[in-house]
Design a protein around this motif. Structure first.
Motif, PDB file in Angstrom:
ATOM      1  N   GLY A 243       0.805  -1.214   0.000  1.00  0.00           N
ATOM      2  CA  GLY A 243       0.000   0.000   0.000  1.00  0.00           C
ATOM      3  C   GLY A 243       0.834   1.258   0.000  1.00  0.00           C
ATOM      4  O   GLY A 243       0.461   2.249   0.634  1.00  0.00           O
ATOM      5  N   VAL A 244       1.956   1.253  -0.718  1.00  0.00           N
ATOM      6  CA  VAL A 244       2.864   2.394  -0.756  1.00  0.00           C
ATOM      7  C   VAL A 244       2.833   3.024  -2.144  1.00  0.00           C
ATOM      8  O   VAL A 244       2.972   2.338  -3.147  1.00  0.00           O
ATOM      9  CB  VAL A 244       4.303   1.962  -0.415  1.00  0.00           C
ATOM     10  CG1 VAL A 244       5.264   3.141  -0.556  1.00  0.00           C
ATOM     11  CG2 VAL A 244       4.361   1.388   0.998  1.00  0.00           C
ATOM     12  N   LEU A 245       2.643   4.337  -2.183  1.00  0.00           N
ATOM     13  CA  LEU A 245       2.665   5.082  -3.438  1.00  0.00           C
ATOM     14  C   LEU A 245       3.671   6.223  -3.314  1.00  0.00           C
ATOM     15  O   LEU A 245       3.710   6.915  -2.288  1.00  0.00           O
ATOM     16  CB  LEU A 245       1.286   5.673  -3.746  1.00  0.00           C
ATOM     17  CG  LEU A 245       0.115   4.708  -3.886  1.00  0.00           C
ATOM     18  CD1 LEU A 245      -1.188   5.490  -3.991  1.00  0.00           C
ATOM     19  CD2 LEU A 245       0.293   3.814  -5.099  1.00  0.00           C
ATOM     20  N   LEU A 246       4.488   6.412  -4.350  1.00  0.00           N
ATOM     21  CA  LEU A 246       5.381   7.568  -4.415  1.00  0.00           C
ATOM     22  C   LEU A 246       4.842   8.477  -5.512  1.00  0.00           C
ATOM     23  O   LEU A 246       4.729   8.064  -6.665  1.00  0.00           O
ATOM     24  CB  LEU A 246       6.813   7.145  -4.721  1.00  0.00           C
ATOM     25  CG  LEU A 246       7.871   8.244  -4.540  1.00  0.00           C
ATOM     26  CD1 LEU A 246       7.959   8.676  -3.076  1.00  0.00           C
ATOM     27  CD2 LEU A 246       9.239   7.788  -5.038  1.00  0.00           C
ATOM     28  N   LEU A 247       4.523   9.704  -5.129  1.00  0.00           N
ATOM     29  CA  LEU A 247       3.773  10.589  -6.005  1.00  0.00           C
ATOM     30  C   LEU A 247       4.494  11.909  -6.247  1.00  0.00           C
ATOM     31  O   LEU A 247       5.304  12.364  -5.425  1.00  0.00           O
ATOM     32  CB  LEU A 247       2.401  10.889  -5.399  1.00  0.00           C
ATOM     33  CG  LEU A 247       1.538   9.680  -5.035  1.00  0.00           C
ATOM     34  CD1 LEU A 247       0.336  10.129  -4.219  1.00  0.00           C
ATOM     35  CD2 LEU A 247       1.108   8.940  -6.289  1.00  0.00           C
ATOM     36  N   GLU A 248       4.167  12.515  -7.353  1.00  0.00           N
ATOM     37  CA  GLU A 248       4.573  13.869  -7.665  1.00  0.00           C
ATOM     38  C   GLU A 248       4.194  14.805  -6.517  1.00  0.00           C
ATOM     39  O   GLU A 248       3.110  14.693  -5.953  1.00  0.00           O
ATOM     40  CB  GLU A 248       3.858  14.281  -8.956  1.00  0.00           C
ATOM     41  CG  GLU A 248       3.884  15.730  -9.323  1.00  0.00           C
ATOM     42  CD  GLU A 248       2.964  16.030 -10.505  1.00  0.00           C
ATOM     43  OE1 GLU A 248       3.097  17.132 -11.073  1.00  0.00           O
ATOM     44  OE2 GLU A 248       2.116  15.173 -10.855  1.00  0.00           O
ATOM     45  N   ARG A 249       5.079  15.723  -6.180  1.00  0.00           N
ATOM     46  CA  ARG A 249       4.777  16.701  -5.127  1.00  0.00           C
ATOM     47  C   ARG A 249       3.950  17.850  -5.719  1.00  0.00           C
ATOM     48  O   ARG A 249       4.400  18.536  -6.646  1.00  0.00           O
ATOM     49  CB  ARG A 249       6.073  17.249  -4.520  1.00  0.00           C
ATOM     50  CG  ARG A 249       5.871  18.401  -3.521  1.00  0.00           C
ATOM     51  CD  ARG A 249       5.633  17.918  -2.113  1.00  0.00           C
ATOM     52  NE  ARG A 249       6.852  17.321  -1.572  1.00  0.00           N
ATOM     53  CZ  ARG A 249       7.810  17.991  -0.932  1.00  0.00           C
ATOM     54  NH1 ARG A 249       7.705  19.299  -0.740  1.00  0.00           N
ATOM     55  NH2 ARG A 249       8.878  17.367  -0.468  1.00  0.00           N
ATOM     56  N   LEU A 250       2.787  18.052  -5.178  1.00  0.00           N
ATOM     57  CA  LEU A 250       1.976  19.219  -5.501  1.00  0.00           C
ATOM     58  C   LEU A 250       2.119  20.210  -4.351  1.00  0.00           C
ATOM     59  O   LEU A 250       3.032  20.112  -3.550  1.00  0.00           O
ATOM     60  CB  LEU A 250       0.514  18.798  -5.707  1.00  0.00           C
ATOM     61  CG  LEU A 250       0.279  17.717  -6.777  1.00  0.00           C
ATOM     62  CD1 LEU A 250      -1.200  17.395  -6.900  1.00  0.00           C
ATOM     63  CD2 LEU A 250       0.846  18.145  -8.125  1.00  0.00           C
ATOM     64  N   HIS A 251       1.212  21.164  -4.261  1.00  0.00           N
ATOM     65  CA  HIS A 251       1.214  22.103  -3.136  1.00  0.00           C
ATOM     66  C   HIS A 251       0.166  21.594  -2.151  1.00  0.00           C
ATOM     67  O   HIS A 251      -1.032  21.896  -2.300  1.00  0.00           O
ATOM     68  CB  HIS A 251       0.903  23.516  -3.611  1.00  0.00           C
ATOM     69  CG  HIS A 251       1.941  24.082  -4.528  1.00  0.00           C
ATOM     70  ND1 HIS A 251       3.164  24.536  -4.077  1.00  0.00           N
ATOM     71  CD2 HIS A 251       1.959  24.239  -5.878  1.00  0.00           C
ATOM     72  CE1 HIS A 251       3.887  24.974  -5.092  1.00  0.00           C
ATOM     73  NE2 HIS A 251       3.177  24.799  -6.210  1.00  0.00           N
ATOM     74  N   PRO A 252       0.570  20.830  -1.145  1.00  0.00           N
ATOM     75  CA  PRO A 252      -0.391  20.115  -0.311  1.00  0.00           C
ATOM     76  C   PRO A 252      -1.326  20.999   0.499  1.00  0.00           C
ATOM     77  O   PRO A 252      -2.386  20.553   0.936  1.00  0.00           O
ATOM     78  CB  PRO A 252       0.506  19.273   0.608  1.00  0.00           C
ATOM     79  CG  PRO A 252       1.806  20.005   0.646  1.00  0.00           C
ATOM     80  CD  PRO A 252       1.958  20.598  -0.711  1.00  0.00           C
ATOM     81  N   ASP A 253      -0.948  22.250   0.708  1.00  0.00           N
ATOM     82  CA  ASP A 253      -1.774  23.143   1.522  1.00  0.00           C
ATOM     83  C   ASP A 253      -2.627  24.095   0.687  1.00  0.00           C
ATOM     84  O   ASP A 253      -3.286  24.980   1.236  1.00  0.00           O
ATOM     85  CB  ASP A 253      -0.884  23.955   2.468  1.00  0.00           C
ATOM     86  CG  ASP A 253      -0.090  23.063   3.410  1.00  0.00           C
ATOM     87  OD1 ASP A 253      -0.709  22.155   3.996  1.00  0.00           O
ATOM     88  OD2 ASP A 253       1.131  23.254   3.536  1.00  0.00           O
ATOM     89  N   VAL A 254      -2.621  23.898  -0.645  1.00  0.00           N
ATOM     90  CA  VAL A 254      -3.382  24.788  -1.531  1.00  0.00           C
ATOM     91  C   VAL A 254      -4.324  23.959  -2.391  1.00  0.00           C
ATOM     92  O   VAL A 254      -3.919  23.377  -3.400  1.00  0.00           O
ATOM     93  CB  VAL A 254      -2.457  25.630  -2.434  1.00  0.00           C
ATOM     94  CG1 VAL A 254      -3.291  26.624  -3.259  1.00  0.00           C
ATOM     95  CG2 VAL A 254      -1.415  26.370  -1.612  1.00  0.00           C
ATOM     96  N   SER A 255      -5.574  23.881  -1.977  1.00  0.00           N
ATOM     97  CA  SER A 255      -6.575  23.156  -2.760  1.00  0.00           C
ATOM     98  C   SER A 255      -7.485  24.143  -3.470  1.00  0.00           C
ATOM     99  O   SER A 255      -7.517  25.340  -3.138  1.00  0.00           O
ATOM    100  CB  SER A 255      -7.412  22.232  -1.869  1.00  0.00           C
ATOM    101  OG  SER A 255      -8.378  22.972  -1.161  1.00  0.00           O
TER     102      SER A 255
END
Length: 302
Positions: free
Chosen positions: A106-118
Motif C-alpha cells: 500500500g505504498v505510493l510515491l507521487l509527484e509533489r503538488l502544493h499540499p496546503d493549496v486546494s
C-alpha cells in the motif's frame, strides 16, 4: 524519525477498522522501512492529512520533491495505483514509482503538488469551475481487462448498509427508500462506462507546477460521469445548509454543473441523492451525528 499518524487519520480509520486490524500499529515501522529502502529524505508528515492514508513530504535521492503515501488494504491502494498509472498525469497527480513489491504494502510515491493549496481556497463559483474542469479530464475509457470496481458493485454494497441503517434509525427510512429507488432506476440504463475518480471533491484538487490544478486521492470506480459529479454537488454542504436559500442554490448548482459537463440533470440529481443519503446514514452509524444531520437535510432538498 518517528512517523506519528495525525489524529484525523487515527479517528477515521478507527471508525472502519475490522477486528484484529493492526495496520496503524505497524505504520511507523512500515514508513521507516520504506523511506530507507527508497533512500528518501523526510521533510514532514502532512497534517491534518487525509482520512485513509499517511501522507509524508519527502525528497528522493536526487533531491526531487515527492510525496510518500501509505494506505491500508481497505483503502484499495492497488486500485488507486492502477488508475493513476492509466491517467499518467493527465488531470491527476503523477505516479512516480510502480514498484510491484511496494504496491503490495500500500505504498505510493507521487509527484509533489502544493499540499496546503486546494481549489477549495478559491471563491465558491471559481472553485466549482476549476474542480469541474479537472474532473472532466479524468473521465476516460478504462483500460482493457481492468479490475476496477463498478458503480453497480460499490453502490450495491452501500445499499445493504443503508437498509440496515434505516432499520436502526427509522427516521431515515423515507430518504433511504427514495435513494435506493433512484439507484435502481439509474442502474437500469447507464449511458456510459468511464473511469471515475470515485471520491471527487474540491479538497481533492491541489495546485501543481506542470498544471494549475491536479486531482489526488482517487478511489476509482467504473461507471457513468454523473456518479462522480454527484459528490462535487454537495461540496461546502455546511455553507449550503446555513444559507437561507440553500435549497435553491443547490438546485441551481446541479443545473450549472450538469450543463457545463454535459451530464443529464436528472441523473445527476438522482446520484446526488443516493450519495448524500449513503454518506448521512454512514455518518450516523459511526456516531458523527452533526455530519449526518447536515447530509440528510441536504438530501431532503433533492
Amino acid at each position: 524519525m518517528a512517523f506519528e499518524p495525525p489524529q484525523r487519520l487515527v479517528r477515521a480509520l478507527g471508525e472502519t477498522a475490522p477486528a484484529g486490524d493492526d495496520w496503524l500499529a505497524r505504520l511507523s515501522e512500515t514508513a521507516e522501512r520504506t523511506v530507507a529502502r527508497r533512500e528518501l529524505t523526510v521533510e514532514r508528515v502532512q497534517v491534518p492529512g487525509g482520512r485513509s492514508s499517511l501522507v509524508v513530504l519527502v525528497r528522493r535521492a536526487d533531491g526531487t520533491p515527492a510525496v510518500l503515501k501509505l494506505a491500508p488494504p481497505r483503502a484499495r491502494p492497488e486500485s488507486e495505483r492502477a488508475a493513476l498509472a492509466h491517467w499518467d498525469g493527465r488531470g491527476a497527480v503523477h505516479l512516480l514509482d510502480a514498484d510491484a513489491e511496494e504496491a503490495e504494502e500500500g505504498v505510493l510515491l507521487l509527484e509533489r503538488l502544493h499540499p496546503d493549496v486546494s481549489v477549495r481556497s478559491l471563491p465558491e463559483a471559481k472553485a466549482l469551475l476549476e474542480a469541474a474542469g479537472t474532473l472532466r479530464r479524468l473521465w476516460v475509457e478504462p483500460p482493457a481487462g481492468h479490475a476496477f470496481e463498478t458503480v453497480a458493485e460499490r453502490t450495491g454494497r452501500q445499499a445493504g448498509a443503508m437498509r440496515a441503517g434505516a432499520l436502526a434509525e427509522p427516521g431515515t427510512a423515507p430518504l433511504v427508500e427514495a435513494a435506493l429507488t433512484a439507484r435502481e432506476e439509474l442502474l437500469a440504463a447507464p449511458p456510459e462506462h468511464r473511469l471515475l475518480h470515485g471520491t471527487f471533491r474540491q479538497s481533492k484538487v491541489l495546485a501543481g507546477e506542470r498544471m494549475p490544478w491536479l486531482a489526488v486521492g482517487p478511489d476509482p470506480v467504473v461507471g457513468e460521469s454523473a456518479f462522480d459529479l454527484a459528490r462535487l454537488v454537495r461540496d461546502r454542504v455546511e455553507d449550503l445548509i446555513a444559507a437561507p436559500s440553500g435549497a435553491s442554490i443547490t438546485r441551481r448548482r446541479i443545473k450549472r454543473l450538469a450543463d457545463s459537463l454535459e451530464v443529464d440533470l436528472e441523473r445527476l440529481r438522482g446520484w446526488t441523492l443516493f450519495r448524500a443519503v449513503e454518506s448521512g446514514v454512514r455518518a450516523l452509524r459511526v456516531g458523527r451525528d452533526k455530519d449526518a444531520e447536515l447530509l440528510l437535510e441536504f438530501a431532503g432538498w433533492l
